[in-house]
Design a protein around this motif. Structure first.
Motif, PDB file in Angstrom:
ATOM      1  N   VAL A 182     -20.947  -8.865 -17.098  1.00  0.00           N
ATOM      2  CA  VAL A 182     -20.561  -9.486 -18.373  1.00  0.00           C
ATOM      3  C   VAL A 182     -19.400  -8.721 -18.987  1.00  0.00           C
ATOM      4  O   VAL A 182     -18.449  -9.321 -19.504  1.00  0.00           O
ATOM      5  N   LEU A 183     -19.444  -7.396 -18.915  1.00  0.00           N
ATOM      6  CA  LEU A 183     -18.351  -6.584 -19.467  1.00  0.00           C
ATOM      7  C   LEU A 183     -17.036  -6.840 -18.731  1.00  0.00           C
ATOM      8  O   LEU A 183     -15.990  -6.995 -19.359  1.00  0.00           O
ATOM      9  N   TRP A 184     -17.057  -6.918 -17.392  1.00  0.00           N
ATOM     10  CA  TRP A 184     -15.814  -7.191 -16.648  1.00  0.00           C
ATOM     11  C   TRP A 184     -15.267  -8.551 -17.043  1.00  0.00           C
ATOM     12  O   TRP A 184     -14.062  -8.712 -17.223  1.00  0.00           O
ATOM     13  N   HIS A 185     -16.173  -9.530 -17.151  1.00  0.00           N
ATOM     14  CA  HIS A 185     -15.746 -10.875 -17.512  1.00  0.00           C
ATOM     15  C   HIS A 185     -15.072 -10.881 -18.887  1.00  0.00           C
ATOM     16  O   HIS A 185     -14.000 -11.457 -19.064  1.00  0.00           O
ATOM     17  N   ARG A 186     -15.697 -10.215 -19.852  1.00  0.00           N
ATOM     18  CA  ARG A 186     -15.124 -10.161 -21.200  1.00  0.00           C
ATOM     19  C   ARG A 186     -13.776  -9.440 -21.191  1.00  0.00           C
ATOM     20  O   ARG A 186     -12.852  -9.821 -21.915  1.00  0.00           O
ATOM     21  N   HIS A 187     -13.685  -8.411 -20.380  1.00  0.00           N
ATOM     22  CA  HIS A 187     -12.424  -7.665 -20.292  1.00  0.00           C
ATOM     23  C   HIS A 187     -11.308  -8.557 -19.742  1.00  0.00           C
ATOM     24  O   HIS A 187     -10.203  -8.600 -20.292  1.00  0.00           O
ATOM     25  N   ILE A 188     -11.595  -9.263 -18.662  1.00  0.00           N
ATOM     26  CA  ILE A 188     -10.590 -10.174 -18.085  1.00  0.00           C
ATOM     27  C   ILE A 188     -10.226 -11.250 -19.101  1.00  0.00           C
ATOM     28  O   ILE A 188      -9.048 -11.559 -19.302  1.00  0.00           O
ATOM     29  N   GLU A 189     -11.224 -11.807 -19.769  1.00  0.00           N
ATOM     30  CA  GLU A 189     -10.968 -12.840 -20.782  1.00  0.00           C
ATOM     31  C   GLU A 189     -10.078 -12.294 -21.902  1.00  0.00           C
ATOM     32  O   GLU A 189      -9.125 -12.952 -22.335  1.00  0.00           O
ATOM     33  N   MET A 190     -10.374 -11.077 -22.357  1.00  0.00           N
ATOM     34  CA  MET A 190      -9.575 -10.470 -23.415  1.00  0.00           C
ATOM     35  C   MET A 190      -8.118 -10.309 -22.980  1.00  0.00           C
ATOM     36  O   MET A 190      -7.189 -10.607 -23.732  1.00  0.00           O
ATOM     37  N   LEU A 191      -7.910  -9.859 -21.750  1.00  0.00           N
ATOM     38  CA  LEU A 191      -6.542  -9.677 -21.258  1.00  0.00           C
ATOM     39  C   LEU A 191      -5.814 -11.012 -21.128  1.00  0.00           C
ATOM     40  O   LEU A 191      -4.619 -11.104 -21.426  1.00  0.00           O
ATOM     41  N   LEU A 192      -6.522 -12.035 -20.702  1.00  0.00           N
ATOM     42  CA  LEU A 192      -5.909 -13.368 -20.626  1.00  0.00           C
ATOM     43  C   LEU A 192      -5.497 -13.848 -22.018  1.00  0.00           C
ATOM     44  O   LEU A 192      -4.404 -14.397 -22.203  1.00  0.00           O
ATOM     45  N   ARG A 193      -6.355 -13.642 -23.000  1.00  0.00           N
ATOM     46  CA  ARG A 193      -6.030 -14.031 -24.375  1.00  0.00           C
ATOM     47  C   ARG A 193      -4.835 -13.239 -24.898  1.00  0.00           C
ATOM     48  O   ARG A 193      -3.939 -13.800 -25.535  1.00  0.00           O
ATOM     49  N   GLU A 194      -4.844 -11.922 -24.635  1.00  0.00           N
ATOM     50  CA  GLU A 194      -3.724 -11.086 -25.086  1.00  0.00           C
ATOM     51  C   GLU A 194      -2.411 -11.527 -24.451  1.00  0.00           C
ATOM     52  O   GLU A 194      -1.347 -11.378 -25.052  1.00  0.00           O
ATOM     53  N   ALA A 195      -2.498 -12.054 -23.242  1.00  0.00           N
ATOM     54  CA  ALA A 195      -1.295 -12.516 -22.545  1.00  0.00           C
ATOM     55  C   ALA A 195      -0.849 -13.892 -23.053  1.00  0.00           C
ATOM     56  O   ALA A 195       0.162 -14.420 -22.601  1.00  0.00           O
ATOM     57  N   GLY A 196      -1.603 -14.467 -23.991  1.00  0.00           N
ATOM     58  CA  GLY A 196      -1.221 -15.746 -24.570  1.00  0.00           C
ATOM     59  C   GLY A 196      -1.774 -16.960 -23.850  1.00  0.00           C
ATOM     60  O   GLY A 196      -1.367 -18.079 -24.130  1.00  0.00           O
ATOM     61  N   LEU A 197      -2.691 -16.755 -22.930  1.00  0.00           N
ATOM     62  CA  LEU A 197      -3.278 -17.883 -22.215  1.00  0.00           C
ATOM     63  C   LEU A 197      -4.341 -18.525 -23.107  1.00  0.00           C
ATOM     64  O   LEU A 197      -5.325 -17.890 -23.454  1.00  0.00           O
ATOM     65  N   ASP A 198      -4.109 -19.761 -23.499  1.00  0.00           N
ATOM     66  CA  ASP A 198      -5.048 -20.407 -24.415  1.00  0.00           C
ATOM     67  C   ASP A 198      -5.801 -21.571 -23.790  1.00  0.00           C
ATOM     68  O   ASP A 198      -6.588 -22.231 -24.444  1.00  0.00           O
ATOM     69  N   ARG A 199      -5.592 -21.813 -22.506  1.00  0.00           N
ATOM     70  CA  ARG A 199      -6.308 -22.894 -21.814  1.00  0.00           C
ATOM     71  C   ARG A 199      -7.595 -22.352 -21.200  1.00  0.00           C
ATOM     72  O   ARG A 199      -7.610 -21.914 -20.064  1.00  0.00           O
ATOM     73  N   ARG A 237      -2.833  -9.521  -7.249  1.00  0.00           N
ATOM     74  CA  ARG A 237      -1.601  -9.390  -8.043  1.00  0.00           C
ATOM     75  C   ARG A 237      -0.853 -10.724  -8.096  1.00  0.00           C
ATOM     76  O   ARG A 237      -0.412 -11.172  -9.148  1.00  0.00           O
ATOM     77  N   GLU A 238      -0.734 -11.378  -6.946  1.00  0.00           N
ATOM     78  CA  GLU A 238      -0.058 -12.683  -6.862  1.00  0.00           C
ATOM     79  C   GLU A 238      -0.805 -13.732  -7.693  1.00  0.00           C
ATOM     80  O   GLU A 238      -0.190 -14.511  -8.432  1.00  0.00           O
ATOM     81  N   LEU A 239      -2.118 -13.749  -7.579  1.00  0.00           N
ATOM     82  CA  LEU A 239      -2.935 -14.727  -8.287  1.00  0.00           C
ATOM     83  C   LEU A 239      -2.765 -14.607  -9.801  1.00  0.00           C
ATOM     84  O   LEU A 239      -2.468 -15.586 -10.484  1.00  0.00           O
ATOM     85  N   VAL A 240      -2.957 -13.401 -10.340  1.00  0.00           N
ATOM     86  CA  VAL A 240      -2.899 -13.260 -11.797  1.00  0.00           C
ATOM     87  C   VAL A 240      -1.471 -13.388 -12.317  1.00  0.00           C
ATOM     88  O   VAL A 240      -1.256 -13.913 -13.415  1.00  0.00           O
ATOM     89  N   THR A 241      -0.490 -12.970 -11.527  1.00  0.00           N
ATOM     90  CA  THR A 241       0.899 -13.102 -11.953  1.00  0.00           C
ATOM     91  C   THR A 241       1.275 -14.582 -12.058  1.00  0.00           C
ATOM     92  O   THR A 241       1.863 -15.018 -13.052  1.00  0.00           O
ATOM     93  N   ARG A 242       0.907 -15.366 -11.062  1.00  0.00           N
ATOM     94  CA  ARG A 242       1.201 -16.814 -11.111  1.00  0.00           C
ATOM     95  C   ARG A 242       0.437 -17.496 -12.231  1.00  0.00           C
ATOM     96  O   ARG A 242       0.974 -18.367 -12.907  1.00  0.00           O
ATOM     97  N   LEU A 243      -0.810 -17.110 -12.420  1.00  0.00           N
ATOM     98  CA  LEU A 243      -1.611 -17.718 -13.489  1.00  0.00           C
ATOM     99  C   LEU A 243      -0.952 -17.491 -14.856  1.00  0.00           C
ATOM    100  O   LEU A 243      -0.797 -18.423 -15.638  1.00  0.00           O
ATOM    101  N   LEU A 244      -0.560 -16.261 -15.115  1.00  0.00           N
ATOM    102  CA  LEU A 244       0.017 -15.961 -16.435  1.00  0.00           C
ATOM    103  C   LEU A 244       1.452 -16.486 -16.549  1.00  0.00           C
ATOM    104  O   LEU A 244       1.878 -16.867 -17.640  1.00  0.00           O
ATOM    105  N   LYS A 245       2.162 -16.540 -15.448  1.00  0.00           N
ATOM    106  CA  LYS A 245       3.528 -17.066 -15.479  1.00  0.00           C
ATOM    107  C   LYS A 245       3.509 -18.563 -15.759  1.00  0.00           C
ATOM    108  O   LYS A 245       4.324 -19.078 -16.525  1.00  0.00           O
ATOM    109  N   ASP A 246       2.546 -19.264 -15.137  1.00  0.00           N
ATOM    110  CA  ASP A 246       2.448 -20.720 -15.314  1.00  0.00           C
ATOM    111  C   ASP A 246       1.681 -21.094 -16.567  1.00  0.00           C
ATOM    112  O   ASP A 246       1.717 -22.256 -16.977  1.00  0.00           O
ATOM    113  N   GLY A 247       0.931 -20.124 -17.128  1.00  0.00           N
ATOM    114  CA  GLY A 247       0.093 -20.409 -18.278  1.00  0.00           C
ATOM    115  C   GLY A 247       0.863 -20.494 -19.523  1.00  0.00           C
ATOM    116  O   GLY A 247       0.584 -21.110 -20.506  1.00  0.00           O
TER     117      GLY A 247
END
Length: 194
Positions: A130-147, A184-194
């Motif tokens: 649960v903690l890892w999940h929340r951490h990843i979610e927090m970083l996605l939000r900080e990166a501006g991903l709102d979907r 690295r490729e996965l998260v970079t593309r996700l945030l670049k396209d997000g």
């Protein structure tokens, strides 16, 4: 220790450490899959009932063995230096998190797998997960991903699942570096396209 919580007797603490030391030796000698509670009782020269009273189950013992390493990993991504810890941009932290988690699983994944073997329905709700999940979610939000960052974090976390990572490493022979590059490729593309 919380105020009012009973302290562990010194002899009980010594027995616990003796059991954990013997368990670590056995895991190193024969591997997690061959390890049995009977072997531990014999090595520690205690009754099997003592082992079960102390740890509850084989999975409980494996979770205890994993606990210190897991706590150190959590300390690193919550308080440690960047890029894994605070102070780096979200994408750098997300990349560092995945790379560190893959490395962690390569070293401790068998224990993690064994710790969840008797309660697979709960393994995704275990506090560290649960903690890892929340951490990843927090970083996605900080990166501006709102979907739907909660669901995306769940999907990203699944790619770091110990069983999946171990299967890739052991069964497919994919080196840790290649798994990290894929992350690295996965998260970079996700945030670049997000």
């Amino acid at each position: 220790m919380p105020f009012g919580a009973p302290s562990e007797r010194s002899d009980a603490a010594r027995n616990r450490e003796r059991l954990l030391h013997a368990a670590r030796e056995l895991v190193n000698e024969c591997g997690v899959d061959a390890f049995t509670m009977d072997m531990l009782a014999c090595r520690a020269d205690v009754g099997k009932g003592t082992v079960f009273r102390r740890f509850g189950s084989r999975a409980g013992l494996m979770m205890t063995l994993l606990s210190d390493s897991e706590s150190e990993f959590q300390r690193q991504f919550i308080f440690g230096p960047p890029p894994l810890g605070p102070g780096a941009p979200p994408l750098e932290r997300l990349i560092a998190f995945g790379e560190a988690r893959i490395k962690f699983v390569e070293e401790f994944g068998e224990l993690a797998r064994a710790a969840s073997e008797h309660s697979p329905q709960n393994r995704h709700d275990a506090p560290p997960v649960v903690l890892w999940h929340r951490h990843i979610e927090m970083l996605l939000r900080e990166a501006g991903l709102d979907r739907d960052p909660w669901l995306l974090a769940l999907s990203l976390g699944a790619s770091l699942d110990p069983e999946r990572v171990l299967h890739s490493l052991r069964e497919h022979g994919i080196p840790q570096e290649r798994l990290a590059a894929s992350w690295r490729e996965l998260v970079t593309r996700l945030l670049k396209d997000g």
